[in-house]
Each structure stands twice: as structure tokens, then as C-alpha cells.
Write a protein that holds these residues in place. Structure first.
Motif, mmCIF file in Angstrom:
data_model
loop_
_atom_site.group_PDB
_atom_site.id
_atom_site.type_symbol
_atom_site.label_atom_id
_atom_site.label_comp_id
_atom_site.label_asym_id
_atom_site.label_seq_id
_atom_site.Cartn_x
_atom_site.Cartn_y
_atom_site.Cartn_z
ATOM 1 N N THR A 1 0.808 -1.217 0.000
ATOM 2 C CA THR A 1 0.000 0.000 0.000
ATOM 3 C C THR A 1 0.844 1.272 0.000
ATOM 4 O OG1 THR A 1 -1.778 -1.186 1.143
ATOM 5 C CG2 THR A 1 -1.843 1.210 1.184
ATOM 6 N N PRO A 2 1.870 1.414 0.844
ATOM 7 C CA PRO A 2 2.685 2.634 0.792
ATOM 8 C C PRO A 2 3.361 2.823 -0.560
ATOM 9 C CG PRO A 2 3.053 1.462 2.844
ATOM 10 C CD PRO A 2 2.256 0.542 1.978
ATOM 11 N N ARG A 3 3.801 1.753 -1.135
ATOM 12 C CA ARG A 3 4.466 1.866 -2.436
ATOM 13 C C ARG A 3 3.486 2.331 -3.501
ATOM 14 N NH1 ARG A 3 9.019 0.176 -4.880
ATOM 15 N NH2 ARG A 3 8.894 -0.418 -7.086
ATOM 16 N N LEU A 4 2.277 1.826 -3.482
ATOM 17 C CA LEU A 4 1.262 2.264 -4.439
ATOM 18 C C LEU A 4 0.899 3.738 -4.225
ATOM 19 C CD1 LEU A 4 -1.191 -0.782 -4.642
ATOM 20 C CD2 LEU A 4 0.484 -0.019 -6.338
ATOM 21 N N LEU B 1 3.643 5.733 -5.862
ATOM 22 C CA LEU B 1 3.537 5.673 -7.317
ATOM 23 C C LEU B 1 2.337 6.477 -7.828
ATOM 24 C CD1 LEU B 1 4.418 1.907 -7.930
ATOM 25 C CD2 LEU B 1 5.845 3.908 -8.374
ATOM 26 N N SER B 2 1.239 6.506 -7.074
ATOM 27 C CA SER B 2 0.071 7.292 -7.482
ATOM 28 C C SER B 2 0.384 8.783 -7.468
ATOM 29 C CB SER B 2 -1.113 6.993 -6.553
ATOM 30 O OG SER B 2 -1.457 5.623 -6.601
ATOM 31 N N MET B 3 1.062 9.245 -6.416
ATOM 32 C CA MET B 3 1.429 10.663 -6.348
ATOM 33 C C MET B 3 2.434 11.022 -7.449
ATOM 34 S SD MET B 3 1.579 11.621 -2.291
ATOM 35 C CE MET B 3 2.607 10.240 -1.798
ATOM 36 N N LEU B 4 3.346 10.054 -7.738
ATOM 37 C CA LEU B 4 4.301 10.301 -8.812
ATOM 38 C C LEU B 4 3.591 10.436 -10.157
ATOM 39 C CD1 LEU B 4 7.233 10.563 -9.707
ATOM 40 C CD2 LEU B 4 7.329 8.071 -9.911
ATOM 41 N N VAL C 1 -4.861 11.885 -2.727
ATOM 42 C CA VAL C 1 -4.913 10.536 -3.290
ATOM 43 C C VAL C 1 -3.910 9.626 -2.598
ATOM 44 C CG1 VAL C 1 -4.463 9.174 -5.377
ATOM 45 C CG2 VAL C 1 -5.818 11.271 -5.518
ATOM 46 N N GLY C 2 -2.692 10.143 -2.377
ATOM 47 C CA GLY C 2 -1.678 9.338 -1.702
ATOM 48 C C GLY C 2 -2.101 8.946 -0.298
ATOM 49 N N PHE D 1 -4.212 -8.282 -3.702
ATOM 50 C CA PHE D 1 -4.106 -7.556 -4.969
ATOM 51 C C PHE D 1 -3.092 -6.414 -4.865
ATOM 52 C CE2 PHE D 1 -5.530 -3.922 -7.552
ATOM 53 C CZ PHE D 1 -5.363 -4.471 -8.816
ATOM 54 N N THR D 2 -3.146 -5.651 -3.780
ATOM 55 C CA THR D 2 -2.204 -4.539 -3.634
ATOM 56 C C THR D 2 -0.787 -5.052 -3.491
ATOM 57 O OG1 THR D 2 -2.620 -4.519 -1.243
ATOM 58 C CG2 THR D 2 -3.944 -3.030 -2.613
ATOM 59 N N ARG D 3 -0.592 -6.191 -2.787
ATOM 60 C CA ARG D 3 0.763 -6.728 -2.655
ATOM 61 C C ARG D 3 1.291 -7.193 -3.998
ATOM 62 N NH1 ARG D 3 -1.339 -8.906 2.219
ATOM 63 N NH2 ARG D 3 -1.818 -10.869 1.135
#
Length: 525
Positions: A114-117, A120-123, A155-156, A167-169
Motif C-alpha cells: 500500500t505505501p508503495r502504491l 507511485l500514485s502521487m508520482l 490521493v496518496g 491484490f495490492t501486494r
């Protein structure tokens, strides 16, 4: 046609300068990147350096450099009024202040998906802001980038607080999503490069070059670990290089904005000085005109008093002519103050021929003054006249008034308008009234000692020049405060005489003591 030719010549020249400068930038960045890769490759840093700690430090350095570039871009946007730097600064500030510190400090502590996503969403949103920075929507203005940056944070935060799932993993563990984001960053860098090529702007192309180095470093981070377990410090080091290139481009853009502001300020100050100088000249001309009007009206008042006494017809006729001549001079002074005061050089007349003192001819009288017939009194003055006639007119205007006139026989005409002689001598007689009241005044016209000149002398029996001066230095505004006056009359007279090739000198004389003014004018040929 000339502008088209110059455009055809300057276009290739500008393109050549851009290509030369851009190739220099590319060469410098490539050499710097090669050196950084050589120093930070695994064979060099593995062992002597703690790669994990060094990666975190270099990531924070890149964040600091990116934040500095963002601040410079934001300041540039404020200075220039261009919204593009503000949008670019908002995206870069989001990347430097939020994304890079999270990647260096937070993600290693939370290996979940989740933190990684969230990062990536903010990026991904920051990439959208960078694309919009090329052509910001006019309706959003300079603050639209900040709104999207706030949206990215929201969003982040929402993604980071979502519960962990299989799914997120899997999505976070898959390199596909990461490669898509990093490829998008590379495409943004290419767009910035193309924008610099289109505008032939070396600085904007350098901005794209720095973003491209950052994109390459991130692609390296996403791809190389899948084939090689250890990647050394190449990824964070290249990212620092890319951020440094972006900072140098932002500083160059800011410097250009400041230089333009300084140029605009200097131009505005020059325009202000020019306007102030024009106002000062207008005020000086108004003061000079008022001075001449006062002197002329004083003479007319005396003539009107004499005419009211009802003297003999021949004297009244002569005074009548003198009054009309003086009215003509004052009318010219009111209608054409520049030419009457000598502000327009001789010979600069209009297309219809020269007017008084070389200026434009007087316009036809279409107002109510045309109802009165003054004969030829208002006709443009010729450029030559007889001194004796002008002096007799002035003496008649003052009805003697203690003035004795002596003119030499057969004096040649002088090469100057009669209005000049009358204006200068009127000023000299007004000075006699002011500084030597009720003193006898002698006006004499003769051939000057210097060949080719006629001299007019005005002598009073007063105290002479103030402060015991032998010869007066004529300076605008200098006057004897105890005697009144404005200090304009002598300055105007000296300038008029000088412009027509003559001179005006005042000095103290004795036997009896007094002041002697000598006006010289060239003889007409």
C-alpha cells in the motif's frame, strides 16, 4: 522586404547558436554522468561504503536540490507573471519534498504494497502536472498546479490508508506498474526537450535534459535489480546529477527573468527621466514666455497712456504703428512660443516655407481676432531689418521715459528678425527700470569694432553690476533678489543673440558709473 531578409539571415544564425549551446550542454551532462557511473558502480562502492545508508543520503540530497529548483521556479513565476514556472515548481516541490523523502525514509520501514502504491500514485499525478506545465490551462492560472499537487497528496493519503490485500501486494511487487510510471517520466522529459527545440531555447532544452537524466536513473532502478542483485549507487547518484541540471536550468530562467525586469525598469526610468525633462523644458518655456509678455505689456501700457493724452497726429500715428508691431510680437509669442523663444533652430521651417526665426508660418486667423484689421503687424518677421527703425519703435512705445536714442547714419541691415532686436532691447530696458529706476538711459546703435557686426548699446546711470562685478556672467535664473526679477530675461536675450550669430555682454562702466549692455548682430549680406 528588409525585415524578411533579416529574418532569413538571423533565423539560421539563431538556430546554429542554439544547437552549439545545446550540444555543449549534452556533452557536459554525458561526461558528468559517465564520471558518476564510474565512481558509483558496484565494483567501486561495494564493501567500503554502506550502500543502503549512502542511497538514503543521496536521495535526500536529490530531494534538497529538487526543492531548491522548485523554489527558484516558483519565484521566477512570480517575477515574470508566466504561469509555466509555477506549475513546474509545484510538481517539482511535490517530488522533492514528499516523494523522495518517502522513498528514502518511509518505504524501507514499510515493505507492504500500500505505501508503495501511494508513492507511485502521487508520482503519476506529478507527471500530469509536469505535462500541463508546458501549456497551463488559462482558466486555472498559476495556482492550478498547486491544486493538482494538493489532489496528489489527498490521493496518496487515501491509498496509503487502504487495508492491505493480496491484490495490492501483487500490484506493488510487479515491476509493470513501476515501469509504466517511469516510462511516463521519460516521455515528459522528451516533451520538455522538444519544447526547447521548438523555441530554440537552450535553457528550456537543458530543463528537459535534466529531467531525462532523472528518468534514466529511475528506469535503471526499476530494471537493473531484476538482472543484477547489486546496483551500487548509480541510481541515486544519477538522480542527483539530473536534479542539479534541472536546478541550473531553473537558475538560468530566473536570471533571465530578473535581467528582463531590470531592462524594463531601466527603460521605464529612462522614459520617466525623458518625461520629466520634457516637463521641465515646458515649464522653462512657459516662464520665459510669461517674462516676455510682462515686459511687452508694460511697454504697451505706457503707449496706451500716451495715446490717451491725445497728442499730435504724427506722434499718435507713430505710436499706433509701434503698438501694432509690439502686439504682433506678443501674438507670435503666444501662438508659437517655441519659435518665438528660439527653441526651434533656424531653417527648420515647414513645407510651406520658413516662418519667424525659421519656424513654421503662423496659421491663418479663423477666430474672432480676424474681425480686427491690424494691417501687416502680424505678418511673419523677415530675417533682416534695420536696427534704427526697431529702436525708434521701442523708444516711441516708452514715450522717451528718460531714454535718449542715438543711431549712426547709414547703418547696414542686420541678419536677424526685427523681433529679436525688439525682444532683447525690451529686456535690457526693463532691467534698467528695475535696477536703475528714474535713471537716464542712452540707447546707441553703431558699427561694432569687430568688422561685419552692428552694435546696440544700452547704458544707464545706476549702481552698475551687483557685487562689484566688472563683467556679468549670464546664467539662467541668476538675479539680484533685492531688485526683483526672475533671472530669465538676460538668459533669453543672450541665447537669442547667440543663435543668430551675435552676442550680449553686460559690464560696469564709469564716468558716470552705470551698467552698459552691448548687443552685437551680424550684418546682412
Amino acid at each position: 522586404m528588409a525585415s524578411g531578409f533579416l529574418g532569413g539571415v538571423l533565423g539560421p544564425e539563431r538556430r546554429a547558436r542554439f544547437l552549439a549551446g545545446h550540444l555543449t550542454d549534452v556533452l557536459v551532462v554525458v561526461v558528468l554522468a559517465v564520471l558518476v557511473v564510474a565512481v558509483s558502480r558496484p565494483a567501486v562502492v561495494q564493501g567500503p561504503v554502506d550502500v543502503s545508508a549512502a542511497t538514503a543520503v543521496l536521495t535526500l540530497v536529490a530531494a534538497a536540490v529538487g526543492s531548491a529548483a522548485a523554489i527558484v521556479a516558483l519565484v521566477t513565476g512570480r517575477l515574470s507573471g508566466d504561469p509555466r514556472p509555477s506549475w513546474f515548481g509545484a510538481a517539482l516541490l511535490l517530488y522533492g519534498v514528499v516523494l523522495l523523502p518517502l522513498a528514502a525514509l518511509v518505504l524501507p520501514q514499510y515493505p507492504g504494497g500500500t505505501p508503495r502504491l501511494a508513492v507511485l500514485s502521487m508520482l503519476l499525478i506529478s507527471l500530469c502536472i509536469l505535462v500541463a506545465a508546458l501549456r497551463p490551462p488559462g482558466s486555472l492560472g498559476a495556482w492550478g498546479g498547486w491544486a493538482l499537487a494538493a489532489l496528489a497528496l489527498l490521493v496518496g493519503a487515501v491509498v496509503a490508508t487502504r487495508p492491505e490485500s493480496t491484490f495490492t501486494r501483487l500490484l506493488a511487487a510487479s515491476p509493470v506498474y513501476t515501469i509504466i510510471v517511469q516510462t511516463g517520466w521519460a516521455l515528459v522529459a522528451v516533451l520538455f526537450l522538444l519544447d526547447g527545440y521548438r523555441a530554440l531555447s537552450r535553457v528550456r532544452a537543458r530543463l528537459g535534459l535534466g529531467l531525462l537524466v532523472v528518468a534514466v536513473s529511475q528506469l535503471y532502478r526499476a530494471i537493473v535489480p531484476t538482472v543484477e542483485p547489486t546496483s551500487g549507487l548509480i541510481y541515486p547518484s544519477l538522480r542527483v546529477v539530473g536534479m542539479a541540471v534541472v536546478l541550473s536550468a531553473a537558475l538560468s530562467i530566473a536570471l533571465r527573468a530578473v535581467t528582463k525586469m531590470q531592462t524594463d525598469y531601466d527603460r521605464m526610468r529612462e522614459n520617466l527621466y525623458s518625461a520629466t525633462d520634457s516637463l521641465d523644458r515646458a515649464a522653462d518655456q512657459a516662464a520665459e514666455r510669461d517674462h516676455e509678455l510682462r515686459n511687452g505689456l508694460a511697454g504697451l501700457a505706457g503707449a496706451a497712456h500716451v495715446l490717451a493724452l491725445g497728442r499730435r497726429d504724427d506722434e499718435n500715428a507713430r505710436l499706433h504703428d509701434a503698438v501694432l508691431a509690439e502686439l504682433g510680437r506678443l501674438r507670435e509669442l503666444v501662438q508659437n512660443p517655441l519659435t518665438a523663444l528660439g527653441a526651434v533652430p533656424a531653417g527648420s521651417g515647414g513645407d510651406d516655407g520658413p516662418g519667424p526665426r525659421g519656424g513654421a508660418p503662423a496659421p491663418p486667423r479663423t477666430d474672432d481676432s480676424a474681425l480686427f484689421d491690424y494691417g501687416d503687424a502680424f505678418a511673419p518677421a523677415p530675417d533682416r531689418h534695420h536696427i534704427g527703425d526697431a529702436l525708434r519703435t521701442l523708444v516711441d512705445l516708452r514715450d522717451g521715459n528718460g531714454i535718449t536714442l542715438h543711431t549712426a547714419e547709414d547703418l547696414p541691415p542686420v541678419a536677424a528678425p526685427e523681433s529679436l532686436t525688439r525682444q532683447v532691447v525690451t529686456n535690457l530696458l526693463a532691467n534698467c527700470d528695475r535696477h536703475a529706476p528714474r535713471s537716464p538711459v542712452v540707447v546707441r546703435a553703431r558699427l561694432a569694432d569687430e568688422p561685419g557686426l552692428v552694435a546696440v548699446e544700452v547704458r544707464d546711470h545706476g549702481p552698475g553690476l551687483p557685487d562689484g562685478q566688472e563683467v556679468l556672467e549670464i546664467v539662467r535664473g541668476r538675479h539680484d533678489e533685492s531688485a526683483g526679477g526672475s533671472g530669465l530675461g538676460l538668459h533669453i536675450s543672450a541665447e537669442l543673440a547667440r543663435e543668430d550669430g551675435g552676442s550680449l555682454v553686460l559690464r560696469t562702466v564709469d564716468g558716470p558709473r552705470g551698467c552698459l549692455a552691448v548687443l552685437t548682430l551680424p550684418v546682412a549680406r
